[in-house]
Write a protein that holds these residues in place. Structure first.
Motif, PDB file in Angstrom:
ATOM      1  N   ASP A   1       0.855  -1.181   0.000  1.00 24.37           N
ATOM      2  CA  ASP A   1       0.000   0.000   0.000  1.00 24.37           C
ATOM      3  C   ASP A   1       0.894   1.235   0.000  1.00 24.37           C
ATOM      4  O   ASP A   1       1.979   1.244   0.603  1.00 24.37           O
ATOM      5  CB  ASP A   1      -0.891   0.025   1.237  1.00 24.37           C
ATOM      6  N   ILE A   2       0.435   2.307  -0.644  1.00 28.89           N
ATOM      7  CA  ILE A   2       1.231   3.525  -0.773  1.00 28.89           C
ATOM      8  C   ILE A   2       0.438   4.704  -0.230  1.00 28.89           C
ATOM      9  O   ILE A   2      -0.673   4.972  -0.682  1.00 28.89           O
ATOM     10  CB  ILE A   2       1.599   3.801  -2.244  1.00 28.89           C
ATOM     11  N   ARG A   3       0.992   5.392   0.752  1.00 28.15           N
ATOM     12  CA  ARG A   3       0.466   6.681   1.187  1.00 28.15           C
ATOM     13  C   ARG A   3       1.503   7.736   0.820  1.00 28.15           C
ATOM     14  O   ARG A   3       2.693   7.529   1.024  1.00 28.15           O
ATOM     15  CB  ARG A   3       0.179   6.680   2.685  1.00 28.15           C
ATOM     16  N   TYR A   4       1.058   8.878   0.295  1.00 30.22           N
ATOM     17  CA  TYR A   4       2.022   9.805  -0.290  1.00 30.22           C
ATOM     18  C   TYR A   4       1.713  11.248   0.064  1.00 30.22           C
ATOM     19  O   TYR A   4       0.618  11.589   0.519  1.00 30.22           O
ATOM     20  CB  TYR A   4       2.082   9.626  -1.806  1.00 30.22           C
ATOM     21  N   ALA A   5       2.733  12.084  -0.162  1.00 33.54           N
ATOM     22  CA  ALA A   5       2.645  13.502   0.178  1.00 33.54           C
ATOM     23  C   ALA A   5       2.763  14.365  -1.061  1.00 33.54           C
ATOM     24  O   ALA A   5       3.442  14.016  -2.028  1.00 33.54           O
ATOM     25  CB  ALA A   5       3.759  13.876   1.157  1.00 33.54           C
ATOM     26  N   ALA A   6       2.108  15.538  -1.010  1.00 34.23           N
ATOM     27  CA  ALA A   6       2.339  16.619  -1.965  1.00 34.23           C
ATOM     28  C   ALA A   6       3.324  17.597  -1.331  1.00 34.23           C
ATOM     29  O   ALA A   6       3.281  17.829  -0.123  1.00 34.23           O
ATOM     30  CB  ALA A   6       1.029  17.324  -2.299  1.00 34.23           C
ATOM     31  N   LEU A   7       4.201  18.167  -2.131  1.00 31.84           N
ATOM     32  CA  LEU A   7       5.317  18.953  -1.606  1.00 31.84           C
ATOM     33  C   LEU A   7       5.029  20.444  -1.652  1.00 31.84           C
ATOM     34  O   LEU A   7       4.400  20.953  -2.583  1.00 31.84           O
ATOM     35  CB  LEU A   7       6.574  18.636  -2.413  1.00 31.84           C
TER      36      LEU A   7
ATOM     37  N   MET B   1       3.287  19.880  -6.206  1.00 32.41           N
ATOM     38  CA  MET B   1       4.591  20.489  -5.946  1.00 32.41           C
ATOM     39  C   MET B   1       4.441  21.997  -6.092  1.00 32.41           C
ATOM     40  O   MET B   1       4.556  22.547  -7.184  1.00 32.41           O
ATOM     41  CB  MET B   1       5.637  19.929  -6.908  1.00 32.41           C
ATOM     42  N   GLN B   2       4.174  22.666  -4.953  1.00 33.65           N
ATOM     43  CA  GLN B   2       3.789  24.074  -4.992  1.00 33.65           C
ATOM     44  C   GLN B   2       4.834  24.979  -4.331  1.00 33.65           C
ATOM     45  O   GLN B   2       5.343  24.672  -3.248  1.00 33.65           O
ATOM     46  CB  GLN B   2       2.451  24.271  -4.278  1.00 33.65           C
ATOM     47  N   ALA B   3       5.115  26.084  -5.004  1.00 30.90           N
ATOM     48  CA  ALA B   3       5.938  27.142  -4.426  1.00 30.90           C
ATOM     49  C   ALA B   3       5.059  28.019  -3.540  1.00 30.90           C
ATOM     50  O   ALA B   3       3.978  28.445  -3.947  1.00 30.90           O
ATOM     51  CB  ALA B   3       6.575  27.969  -5.533  1.00 30.90           C
TER      52      ALA B   3
END
Length: 443
Positions: A139-145, A172-174
């Motif tokens: 299973d994969i749990r993931y993050a946005a940066l 992927m947000q500045a």
């Protein structure tokens, strides 16, 4: 819709509810850090564990055993499915390579991973594919940066934003002082990310603001231990749920102002070599007080990825950082910090086992952490790191049927993780013998 199709085959899907398998006679190491429990039965119904109890107790429970398939585990050892709390599957995206890594992980005992920011267009599909059973994998749990604008000249940000503009995509947000944070977090959540990863080039006030908004919207925050210019102390004070890379903590003692990820101050390795630095002790006490998980990635500096083709200077730096990681991780353990086992690298394509085995061995051999506690770090603490302790991390009733059957005792020698007979992930059995082609030995 004009018509409906079944979609891709799902040969690795969980068994249907009502499919009961009884695993008897195991010596269970349940992931809590407690002693092994010999003579234990695990009853699995579909994807979940229905019961865990002594063999004799369940022998008398006809409802638990009636009509079930019975598997004799006499002489075997069972641990919970392992969790790697720091992986990157798509930097850059390579579907075939990622599927090969996922397959090796699950056949190597890893039933869940935490992906710490990648091209989420691909990671999201990989997470779906392993979850529904199209491909074998954890299973994969993931993050946005999120990071400061000056970070986005890093070439990795272009690799994971192909076709779009780095810093302007939901995964992927500045972030600046003018960013609409409620909208930014909502955009990240729209990728189905379970967390925001705070990476680099943000001040402490912005780290705190992102964390508060993410928590308000109901998702976790995973951060580098130093975000530059945000110091480790500021990152912890912001209330993040987990921090990564133990060697970054030493920047709390920096002799000059922290400026950016690209301009890290030099480290006085000798200061921390004894594992008793009082400033680190204060950070660890704060982590323990807050319940912050430490994703140490302690063995990262010993990986082939780091030392494989390095110059003598690179090798010396890696060796010094490995010693630093070992000393600090041991100190963190003694201080009672919750340690998870992240790697931030993978073993080479021809290696038969995932990198998590190496991280666990490092924690025992180089950090002096008892094997039972390392297993806890790789199971229950890993589940806590990804906010999934309600469904995984221990072998107990009501949780997912994720566990590993070993021929030899890992409490005696962590190398015995390589004695895998089979892995159960969401109730589905993966025999180790099916992983390698016939005639190809293991090492």
């Amino acid at each position: 819709m004009g018509h409906e199709v079944l979609g891709a085959p799902t040969p690795f899907a969980a068994p249907a509810p009502g499919t009961v398998t009884v695993y008897r006679g195991a010596t269970l190491i349940d992931g809590t850090g407690g002693p092994a429990r010999p003579g234990t039965t695990i009853v699995v119904d579909g994807a979940e564990i229905r019961a865990v109890a002594p063999d004799a107790e369940l022998d008398q429970d006809a409802d638990a055993l009636g009509g079930a398939r019975v598997v004799d585990l006499g002489g075997r050892f069972v641990i919970p499915g392992l969790i790697d709390s720091h992986q990157h599957l798509a930097t850059p995206p390579d579907r075939a390579a990622a599927e090969a890594v996922l397959r090796r992980q699950v056949y190597g005992g890893v039933t869940a991973i935490r992906d710490m920011a990648d091209d989420l267009r691909q990671v999201g599909d990989l997470a779906r594919a392993t979850r529904v059973g199209e491909i074998p994998g954890p299973d994969i749990r993931y993050a946005a940066l999120m990071a400061g604008p000056s970070f986005f000249d890093d070439p990795r940000t272009w690799q994971v934003s192909q076709g779009e503009t780095p810093g302007e995509v939901p995964w992927m947000q500045a972030v600046t002082d003018d960013t609409d944070l409620p909208l930014a977090v909502a955009r990240a959540r729209g990728t189905h990310a379970q967390a925001i990863k705070i990476y680099a080039n943000l001040p402490g006030r912005t780290v705190a603001a992102i964390t508060a908004e993410a928590h308000r919207q109901g998702i976790d925050v995973w951060a580098h231990a130093a975000v530059f210019p945000a110091s480790p102390g500021e990152v912890l004070a912001a209330g993040v749920d987990a921090v990564s890379h133990i060697t970054l903590l030493v920047h709390e003692a920096a002799e000059r102002e922290l400026t950016s990820y690209q301009d890290k101050p030099p480290v006085d390795h000798a200061r921390f070599a004894a594992g008793d630095d009082p400033l680190m002790e204060s950070l660890f006490a704060e982590m323990r007080r807050r319940g912050t998980v430490l994703d140490a990635t302690a063995s990262m500096w010993t990986s082939d990825e780091v030392i494989g083709a390095g110059t003598p200077e690179d090798l010396a730096r890696a060796a010094a950082n490995a010693e630093l990681a070992a000393a600090l991780t041991a100190q963190a353990y003694r201080a009672g910090v919750t340690l998870s086992t992240g790697t931030d690298y993978e073993t080479g394509p021809g290696h038969p086992y995932p990198s998590l085995h190496e991280e666990m061995a490092f924690l025992v051999r180089r950090c002096g952490i008892p094997a039972a506690q390392v297993i806890r770090s790789a199971t229950l603490a890993g589940a806590v790191s990804m906010g999934a302790e309600d469904v995984m991390g221990t072998v107990e009733s009501g949780k997912l049927a994720n566990f590993v059957v070993l021929e030899r005792d890992p409490l005696e020698d962590m190398a015995n993780l390589r004695s895998i007979e089979f892995v159960v992930k969401r109730g589905l059995r993966h025999d180790r013998a099916d992983y390698l082609p016939k005639g190809q030995g293991e090492r």
